[in-house]
Design an enzyme around this catalytic site. Structure first.
Site, PDB file in Angstrom:
ATOM      1  CE  LYS A  56      14.682  98.066 101.314  1.00 13.66           C
ATOM      2  NZ  LYS A  56      15.517  97.033 100.653  1.00 13.66           N
ATOM      3  CB  SER A 131      13.442  93.751 101.151  1.00 21.03           C
ATOM      4  OG  SER A 131      14.660  94.416 100.865  1.00 21.03           O
ATOM      5  CB  SER A 155      16.269  93.618  98.104  1.00 20.29           C
ATOM      6  OG  SER A 155      16.161  92.437  98.856  1.00 20.29           O
TER       7      SER A 155
END
Length: 453
Positions: A56, A131, A155
């Site tokens: 990420k 996210s 997330s």
């Protein structure tokens, strides 16, 4: 796509071939937007040898760009590795590509990214969740062996559920946050997104452990879980009835089917209720935005990333933040600054912390009677793009995940069914603090029952 367990047995030449195959597939699925590199037309980084793991874009990899998918961090190069990256490298794994995300991890659809949205591999008209939407989409689309995400209020779990993957959030403090871009320091936790529970356990074992560089790291012995997975272990599972009943009909039906399978397999099922989820939502968004406003104050045009055109110090701060932060980040920073301001701190922030203690106690009381809590991940399947254009609707979509972060507990999502449109529905399993083995065992059992193994 090969599993992480299988990939870790490959020879060096086979890993080279795997990485080349992944690169080709990533280029062929450019429209998905799972990787930052796809969106910027730059090459997927192939600097390290080892089993490729997607990372990420808020986790630092030395000498690579890390932007948290924000305009304000364009041009910033990480000066060191996050602890989880060093742990990957030590275990023969390696960072491979940076995945798309909501800007500074603030969002639940991956629509707020500076680079543009990521598509859900199951239906391109729908969001992948957020996210960590890029990480989940990459794993689900078969263009990542496994991925790391971060979970502040769901997330990891919510995008994994929307895309049909396994998403595991460890107990707060089990995995070092050193090198993770801070959103809400008392809630953030790095964890794996994989295609199976076993792969999630393997990746968790690699990245978990105490870290002296992280003051919030739990100083506990790291005990491996993947070699102890036991799908036959019988547990008492508390189903949160009012949360299941409050979900859509498809989610409710699928979860009840999964519960029946667990009961038939010999697990003891009991039913409990939680207090109205509005308390968790209110407490979460006050605490998270307050901490975000503090953490993001460092992005001012002086020390990190881009600097806007300015004529004096005041205009430098205002212009840099006004141009560099997206609308959602600005909204949360303003809210956080407000609740911490003089005259409102006691009325909002202190009250939110008291609500947090109440929520944590509720979880602990149920877990004193049960080994595992079972409830939905989200009220429905993945939303269509633009469906949550109202920020309040977007915040309410997190009702089943944020309580886990407030309580600091481990939780995992396991796919259990598909709806009529082929969209995934997952169950969320939650355990007591530092009882990752229980959570993974229960998930492993459910996964096998769903697959008919």
């Amino acid at each position: 796509m090969i599993s992480l367990k299988e990939a870790m047995k490959l020879s060096e030449s086979e890993l080279v071939a795997l990485r080349k195959d992944l690169k080709d597939k990533i280029k062929q699925t450019k429209e998905l937007g799972a990787y930052i590199e796809q969106l910027t037309n730059s090459e997927i980084c192939d600097e390290f040898a080892g089993v490729p793991i997607a990372i990420k874009d808020n986790i630092q990899v030395k000498n690579q760009s890390v932007t948290s998918c924000s305009k304000i961090l364009q041009g910033y190069i990480a000066p060191y590795n996050a602890t989880v990256i060093n742990k990957l490298l030590s275990a023969g794994l390696a960072p491979f590509g940076r995945t798309n995300m909501d800007e500074f991890a603030m969002g639940s659809t991956t629509e707020s990214s500076y680079y543009g949205k990521t598509l859900n591999p199951l239906d391109h008209s729908r969001v992948p969740g957020g996210s960590s939407g890029g990480s989940a989409a990459a794993v689900a689309a078969g263009i990542a062996v496994a991925a790391l995400g971060s979970d502040t209020g769901g997330s990891i779990r919510q995008p994994a559920a929307f895309c049909g993957c396994v998403g595991f959030k460890p107990t707060y403090g089990r995995v070092s946050r050193f090198g993770l871009g801070a959103y809400s320091s008392s809630l953030d936790q790095i964890g794996p997104i994989t295609r199976s529970v076993e792969d999630a356990a393997i990746l968790y074992d690699i990245i978990a452990g105490h870290d002296s560089k992280d003051s919030t790291s739990a100083n506990l012995e790291a005990i491996s879980t993947s070699d102890k997975l036991n799908s036959d272990k019988k547990m008492t599972i508390a189903v949160i009835k009012n949360y299941v009943d409050g979900a859509s009909e498809d989610v409710k039906k699928s979860l009840n089917m999964a519960i029946d399978k667990l009961k038939s397999a010999g697990h003891n099922i009991i039913y409990k209720d939680f207090s109205n989820s509005k308390y968790a939502i209110a407490a979460y968004y006050i605490i998270a935005t307050a901490e975000a406003s503090t953490n993001l104050s460092r992005y001012d045009g002086v020390r990190y990333g881009r600097r806007a055109a300015c004529t004096n110090l005041g205009s430098m701060y205002a212009n840099t933040r006004g141009e560099g932060f997206g609308a959602e980040v600005q909204r949360r920073m303003l809210l956080g600054t407000f609740v911490l301001s003089s005259g409102y701190y006691d009325a909002y922030y202190i009250k939110a912390q008291k609500a947090r203690a109440f929520i944590k106690k509720e979880y602990e009381e149920i877990l004193s009677e049960a080994d595992i809590i079972l409830m939905p991940v989200a009220p429905s399947v993945a939303y269509k793009f633009g469906e949550l254009s109202n920020p309040l609707d977007a915040y309410l979509s997190d009702i089943y995940t944020i309580g886990v972060n407030l309580a600091g507990l481990p939780a995992i999502t396991v796919p259990v069914a598909k709806d009529a449109n082929g969209l995934n529905i997952s169950a969320q399993l939650i355990g007591g603090a530092y009882k990752e083995q229980n959570v993974l065992d229960a998930a492993y059992s459910l996964e096998k029952l769903i697959k008919g193994n």
